[in-house]
Scaffold this motif. Structure first.
Motif, short mmCIF file in Angstrom:
data_model
loop_
_atom_site.label_atom_id
_atom_site.label_comp_id
_atom_site.label_asym_id
_atom_site.label_seq_id
_atom_site.Cartn_x
_atom_site.Cartn_y
_atom_site.Cartn_z
N ALA A 130 0.70 -1.11 0.14
CA ALA A 130 -0.02 -0.09 -0.21
C ALA A 130 0.70 1.21 -0.12
O ALA A 130 0.64 2.12 -0.66
CB ALA A 130 -1.00 0.05 1.34
N ALA A 131 1.91 1.29 0.80
CA ALA A 131 2.92 2.50 0.85
C ALA A 131 3.51 2.72 -0.65
O ALA A 131 3.68 3.83 -1.00
CB ALA A 131 3.84 2.21 1.85
N LEU A 132 3.96 1.59 -1.32
CA LEU A 132 4.48 1.66 -2.54
C LEU A 132 3.57 2.12 -3.63
O LEU A 132 3.69 3.06 -4.18
CB LEU A 132 5.01 0.08 -3.01
CG LEU A 132 5.82 0.32 -4.16
CD1 LEU A 132 7.16 0.73 -3.90
CD2 LEU A 132 5.98 -1.32 -4.62
N ILE A 133 2.33 1.74 -3.58
CA ILE A 133 1.25 2.28 -4.33
C ILE A 133 1.02 3.96 -4.29
O ILE A 133 0.92 4.50 -5.22
CB ILE A 133 -0.13 1.45 -4.22
CG1 ILE A 133 0.17 0.15 -4.74
CG2 ILE A 133 -1.38 2.35 -4.92
CD1 ILE A 133 -0.96 -0.77 -4.56
N LEU B 174 4.30 10.40 -7.04
CA LEU B 174 5.37 10.55 -8.22
C LEU B 174 4.81 10.85 -9.50
O LEU B 174 5.27 11.70 -10.43
CB LEU B 174 6.31 9.38 -8.37
CG LEU B 174 7.36 9.31 -7.32
CD1 LEU B 174 8.35 8.08 -7.66
CD2 LEU B 174 8.31 10.45 -7.18
N VAL B 175 3.62 10.10 -9.95
CA VAL B 175 3.00 10.11 -11.07
C VAL B 175 2.23 11.55 -11.05
O VAL B 175 2.28 12.25 -12.17
CB VAL B 175 2.03 9.21 -11.37
CG1 VAL B 175 1.07 9.48 -12.44
CG2 VAL B 175 2.58 7.88 -11.66
N ALA B 176 1.76 11.94 -10.05
CA ALA B 176 1.14 13.10 -9.91
C ALA B 176 2.01 14.46 -10.03
O ALA B 176 1.87 15.34 -10.80
CB ALA B 176 0.19 13.22 -8.56
N LEU B 177 3.09 14.46 -9.33
CA LEU B 177 4.13 15.43 -9.46
C LEU B 177 4.55 15.56 -10.99
O LEU B 177 5.07 16.65 -11.43
CB LEU B 177 5.34 15.08 -8.56
CG LEU B 177 4.81 15.40 -6.95
CD1 LEU B 177 6.02 14.97 -6.20
CD2 LEU B 177 4.40 16.77 -6.82
N THR B 178 4.80 14.42 -11.56
CA THR B 178 5.37 14.44 -12.86
C THR B 178 4.41 15.11 -13.98
O THR B 178 4.77 15.97 -14.61
CB THR B 178 5.64 12.75 -13.32
OG1 THR B 178 6.48 12.38 -12.50
CG2 THR B 178 6.17 12.93 -14.81
#
Length: 67
Positions: A24-27, A33-37
């Motif tokens: 869950a933490a990895l997800i 990261l995807v949102a910031l990208t």
């Protein structure tokens, strides 16, 4: 013998519970990261193709491409 089986089940349960937490933490980490990208790409696009861009920048491949 019975105690040994109980301890083995307890260890497996603990590993599974920890695995779920790590997963869950990895997800969540990957989602951030995807949102910031996406935010970074949008910001670069706005700066490069926005109201203050040069005519050369407006004709670049970045500005021609539609999201």
């Amino acid at each position: 013998m019975l105690r040994s089986i109980y301890l083995q089940k307890m260890i497996v349960f603990t590993v599974n519970r920890n695995s779920i937490k790590v997963g869950a933490a990895l997800i969540v980490f990957i989602a951030v990261l995807v949102a910031l990208t996406d935010i970074e790409v949008g910001l670069v696009r706005w700066v490069s193709c926005g109201p203050f861009s040069t005519p050369g920048e407006d004709r670049s491949e970045l500005c021609k491409r539609k999201l």
